[in-house]
Design an enzyme around this catalytic site. Structure first.
Site, PDB file in Angstrom:
ATOM      1  CG  HIS A 121     -46.366  23.122  28.005  1.00 16.84           C
ATOM      2  ND1 HIS A 121     -46.557  22.441  26.823  1.00 16.84           N
ATOM      3  CD2 HIS A 121     -45.038  23.099  28.238  1.00 16.84           C
ATOM      4  CE1 HIS A 121     -45.387  22.013  26.368  1.00 16.84           C
ATOM      5  NE2 HIS A 121     -44.443  22.409  27.203  1.00 16.84           N
ATOM      6  CD  GLU A 151     -50.103  22.263  26.562  1.00 12.90           C
ATOM      7  OE1 GLU A 151     -50.221  23.495  26.361  1.00 12.90           O
ATOM      8  OE2 GLU A 151     -49.067  21.618  26.301  1.00 12.90           O
ATOM      9  CB  CYS A 203     -43.515  24.432  24.401  1.00  9.16           C
ATOM     10  SG  CYS A 203     -42.051  23.930  25.329  1.00  9.16           S
TER      11      CYS A 203
END
Lengths: 255, 197
Positions: free
Chosen positions: B179, B181, B77
């Protein structure tokens, strides 16, 4: 192309997920981790955890469960309720939440929005607006989690929307109060009016009772996401079925 | 293998750490030059503003360390945006590891900014980070600034009213705008590809 998001909202009280009708008469519907995992597996795009008791009682959200959720959840989630300072927000974000959502504290202290946006970036800052249709137009309500204190916040919704965007809100959740919990559909008229003034992502909230309501809100109000609670918690509508129906209606979704 | 997440002061440190732990990785979160210089894998996360992030890296003495890394680096990001020369966010000179500048996403009711949600990623060329992914797979994006998909080191793009850099690579330096994650099983595959690179 960007997908429209389906967001189950889990109202949290004392570490349990609850749901009331028109913000009142809450009953327990399940455990946070269990429900979070179930919605993730069903294909929820994002989750919102709203501590409905935190804000009216002037206390911060209990953060123990935020970290437990963050450890298991691999989709974004937002935490709302009782976040009234940069420190409160930092604790929740550091525990692993993607975003924080503020509502009554933003009405009490609008500069909190600026402070949060400066410190964490606008993308972390969601502003929730509880809006009611009145003879004077759309009006903002505050403390809606507390029947004793709930009431008109002294602002009209379009001007508050403008102000929170100017202060750095990165997303708006518009909860149309007359629709909430009664499941007769999203307030398309109000959402369309707000969409025309909203240059950040807009999440529709309040009123989802059928698959058709979701199709309508994406087609006719142009929102980025639709949030719902009871229709999912009751098991009446499964997210995979909803997403298949949206796809058949040519609405871009993540499957 | 030592896997280091740079403590860049952003808010997604915990979620990135948990995602790597779910893959069975031992993760160190650090801002120390010697720990990062010796790491086998370095992740540069970032949520927040470019100016503050660069100030933090600079005061930790990390800019030469990042420029001299020989092991795989993954910017995530804002961390990806910092790999470029300059960001319009705070008019900040960034790490200059990749050619190009980061611009602000214009916002309108028809195309709100930040670009927030699940989008598809189209590979321009074979990219090891994307091994095992299908063209219909989606990743979770949240960003108000972007690098153009037309820049030379862009290996995959996303469409949000314009072509946006979704994955970048130049040798051992890589970055993702989304992202991983928070991108479910798709994101876990990408992180696993990075760890196994």
């Amino acid at each position: 192309m960007l997908a429209k998001r389906i967001i189950p909202c889990l109202d949290v009280r004392d570490g349990q997920v609850v749901k009331g009708v028109r913000f009142r008469d809450h009953r327990v519907v399940g455990d946070i981790l269990e429900l979070a995992g179930r919605y993730r597996d069903a294909g929820a795009d994002e989750l919102v955890f709203y501590d409905i008791t935190a804000s009216p009682q002037g206390r911060s959200v209990d953060r123990g469960w935020v970290e437990r959720v963050a450890r298991v959840l691999d989709i974004p989630f937002c935490v709302a309720g009782g976040i009234r300072s940069v420190g409160d927000a930092e604790a929740v974000l550091n525990a692993g939440a993607e975003k924080v959502s503020i509502n009554s504290p933003a009405l009490e202290n609008p500069s909190l929005i600026d402070a949060l946006a400066r410190r964490f970036g606008s993308q972390c800052v969601v502003v929730g607006i509880d809006s009611e249709t009145t003879v004077d137009g759309y009006r903002v309500h505050r403390y809606t989690g507390d029947p004793e204190r709930a009431g008109d916040a002294g602002r009209d919704t379009p001007s508050w929307l403008q102000e929170v965007q100017d202060r750095g809100a990165g997303e708006i959740v518009l909860n149309c109060m007359a629709s909430d919990g009664v499941r007769r559909g999203y307030d398309l008229t109000q959402l369309r009016a707000i969409r025309a003034e909203c240059r950040v992502p807009l999440v529709a909230s309040g009123g989802a009772g059928s698959i058709a309501h979701f199709i309508d809100v994406f087609r006719h109000a142009g929102v980025d996401a639709a949030l719902a609670a009871s229709i999912f918690h009751s098991g009446e509508l499964a997210i995979p079925d909803l997403k298949q129906a949206l796809r058949l209606a040519d609405i871009e979704v993540r499957i | 293998m030592s896997i280091v997440v740079i403590d860049s002061g952003g808010a997604n440190l915990a979620s990135l750490q948990y995602a790597l732990q779910r893959l069975g990785a031992d993760v160190i979160v650090s801002l120390e030059t010697d720990v990062i210089a010796k790491a086998d894998r370095v992740l540069l996360p970032g949520v927040g503003a470019a100016g503050a992030a660069m100030t933090r890296l600079r005061s930790a003495g990390l800019i030469p360390v990042l420029r001299n890394l020989r092991k795989p680096l993954l910017g995530i990001c804002l961390g990806m945006q910092l790999l470029f020369e300059h960001s319009a966010e705070d008019e900040t000179d960034t790490l200059d590891l990749l050619a190009g500048r980061v611009e602000r996403l214009p916002a309108s009711p028809a195309l709100p900014a930040p670009h927030m949600g699940w989008n598809t990623v189209s590979a321009r060329r074979t990219e090891p980070l994307l091994a095992g992914l299908q063209p219909t797979d989606r990743c979770y994006f949240v960003h108000g600034y972007f690098a153009s998909g037309a820049l030379p080191d862009v290996v995959a793009t996303s469409d949000y009213g314009r072509s946006i850099a979704a994955v970048v690579r130049r040798g051992h330096i890589a970055g993702v705008q989304f992202h991983p994650e928070r991108s479910g099983a798709v994101g876990a595959t990408i992180l696993r590809n990075f760890l196994n690179a």
